[in-house]
Design an enzyme around this catalytic site. Structure first.
Site, mmCIF file in Angstrom:
data_model
loop_
_atom_site.group_PDB
_atom_site.id
_atom_site.type_symbol
_atom_site.label_atom_id
_atom_site.label_comp_id
_atom_site.label_asym_id
_atom_site.label_seq_id
_atom_site.Cartn_x
_atom_site.Cartn_y
_atom_site.Cartn_z
ATOM 1 C CE1 TYR A 168 -3.834 2.398 1.148
ATOM 2 C CE2 TYR A 168 -1.963 3.568 2.093
ATOM 3 C CZ TYR A 168 -3.276 3.543 1.684
ATOM 4 O OH TYR A 168 -4.042 4.678 1.815
ATOM 5 C CD GLU A 181 -6.154 4.304 -0.865
ATOM 6 O OE1 GLU A 181 -6.226 4.432 0.361
ATOM 7 O OE2 GLU A 181 -7.122 3.947 -1.565
#
Ligand code: GDP
Ligand code: MN
Length: 387
Positions: free
Chosen positions: A108, A196
């Protein structure tokens, strides 16, 4: 403002962030043509402004162009329900067709604003592919944060620090740091509020790649990014919020309760929502008509609020400072007369030209329940909504 994954990835590519090859399709035939052109196994991905698509059946692997066509046929037109869409789901209109990636690891990585320190931060975790909120709740030690000094900007050592924490060393170090730096540059230059990549993958052939991408932009800066505004997809937005913006009410947010609120001033709007909750009710919206000496603004606000079938009572909370109570009263009367179904109105009015406003309301003969302070207004609105 949100954009689709395929649009976010085009921006990423523009900033040299590596993404899989692919293109967006609106029909199964187009999906098949793109898969043929790519000439490899592909993944077919529903394009909606919400994540969690994998879990909801919005992402399918396809080994051949015919399989891609079939998968696109299943996904386009479906109402996709994911943990982020709510139970009503979203209609899928487009799919992204991409070459399949052989995944070694899912990580991530995001750039976002940490409001507690007032800075952009880089955030990374080895626990990629799952909701970062879940990781934050169950394994907060797996989330790494690096704050960027706005004057100094991104420093390569900060990228290296985070890359090491994510296990991106050896041959992966340089491309990982470059990816972080490039995403940070996009974030700053385009006034994003969130960039993101989840998952950021390490491929079997040892490359880093943005397999998914989510970009949100700061609406207050949108005026200086016509290229970003052009990516807006109003079909993905709440229809009443779109209408409110078109009618000059930029601060309208639809909520789930049954008490519609017409308020001037964002702070007063927040206080009004609190007062309703304190009185045991639930607001149907946040709305700030701002300083508007324009009765039409009131009519528009009431039109939007009464288009929400959940609304059972309307609370006006107006403090006439620059705005004048007589002008607001004129709006209330006009709006009341044009309201198809009469919803009970409670009004707490105060300030400039109060007496003139009250006289106009009295002379009009329409029924408006008056309240002298905010607490009383909220209690009366809750009572009217539950009556
Ligand atoms: P989201 O569910 O909306 O966040 O969509 P993502 O784009 O993040 O995809 C969800 C998951 O699908 C990823 O975490 C991967 O595990 C899987 N996935 C997506 N694309 C590929 C691919 O090209 N190859 C493989 N093997 N898995 C993929
Ligand atoms: Mn994802």
């Amino acid at each position: 403002m949100k954009v689709h994954e395929y649009q976010a990835k085009e921006l990423l590519a523009h900033y040299s962030v590596p993404i899989p090859k692919g293109r967006v399709a609106s029909t199964p035939a187009e999906a098949k043509a793109i898969a043929t052109e790519l000439g490899v196994a592909v993944v077919v991905k529903a394009q909606i402004h919400a994540g969690g698509r994998g879990k909801g059946g919005g992402i399918k692997l396809a080994a051949t162009p015919v399989e891609a066509e079939t998968a696109a046929g299943q996904i386009i037109g479906m109402t996709l329900v994911t943990p982020q869409t709510g139970p009503e789901g979203r209609l899928v209109r487009k799919v992204l067709i991409e070459e399949q990636t052989q995944i070694d690891r899912e990580l991530y990585f995001a750039v976002l604003i940490d409001s507690s320190i007032g800075r952009a931060i880089l955030m990374g975790s080895q626990a990629g592919g799952m909701e970062i909120e879940e990781v934050a709740a169950s394994n907060p030690e797996q989330i790494h944060r690096v704050a960027i000094d706005p004057a100094a900007g991104f420093q390569p050592y900060q990228g290296r620090e985070l890359a090491f924490a994510l296990g991106l060393d050896g041959d992966l170090l340089r491309p990982a740091v470059a990816l972080m730096q490039n995403l940070y540059r996009l974030f700053i230059e385009k006034d994003a509020s969130l960039a993101e990549i989840n998952p950021l993958v390490v491929t079997k052939d040892n490359r880093v790649l943005a397999l998914d991408a989510k970009l949100n932009f700061d609406d207050n800066a949108a005026f200086r990014h016509q290229d970003i505004l052009a990516l807006r997809d109003v079909e993905e937005e709440d229809p009443l919020e779109v209408r409110a913006q078109a009618e000059g009410i930029s601060n309208y947010v639809k909520l789930d309760g049954n008490i519609g609120c017409v308020v001037n001033g964002a702070g007063l709007a927040m206080a009004t929502m609190d007062a309703i909750k304190l009185a045991g009710g639930e607001p149907a919206n946040f709305l700030d008509i701002a300083t508007a000496n324009d009765p039409q603004r009131v009519v528009n606000a009431l039109g939007i609020i009464t288009s929400d079938p959940n609304v059972k009572a309307i609370l006006f909370n107006i403090f006439g400072g620059m705005a004048r109570v007589d002008v607001i009263a004129e709006g209330i009367i006009a709006a009341h007369n044009s309201m198809p179904a009469k919803v009970p109105i409670v009004a707490r009015l105060a300030g400039t030209n109060l007496d003139e406003g009250l006289k106009m309301l009295a002379d009009s003969g329409i029924h408006v329940e008056r309240a002298d302070d905010l607490g009383e207004a909220a209690r009366k609105a809750v009572a009217a909504a539950t009556a």
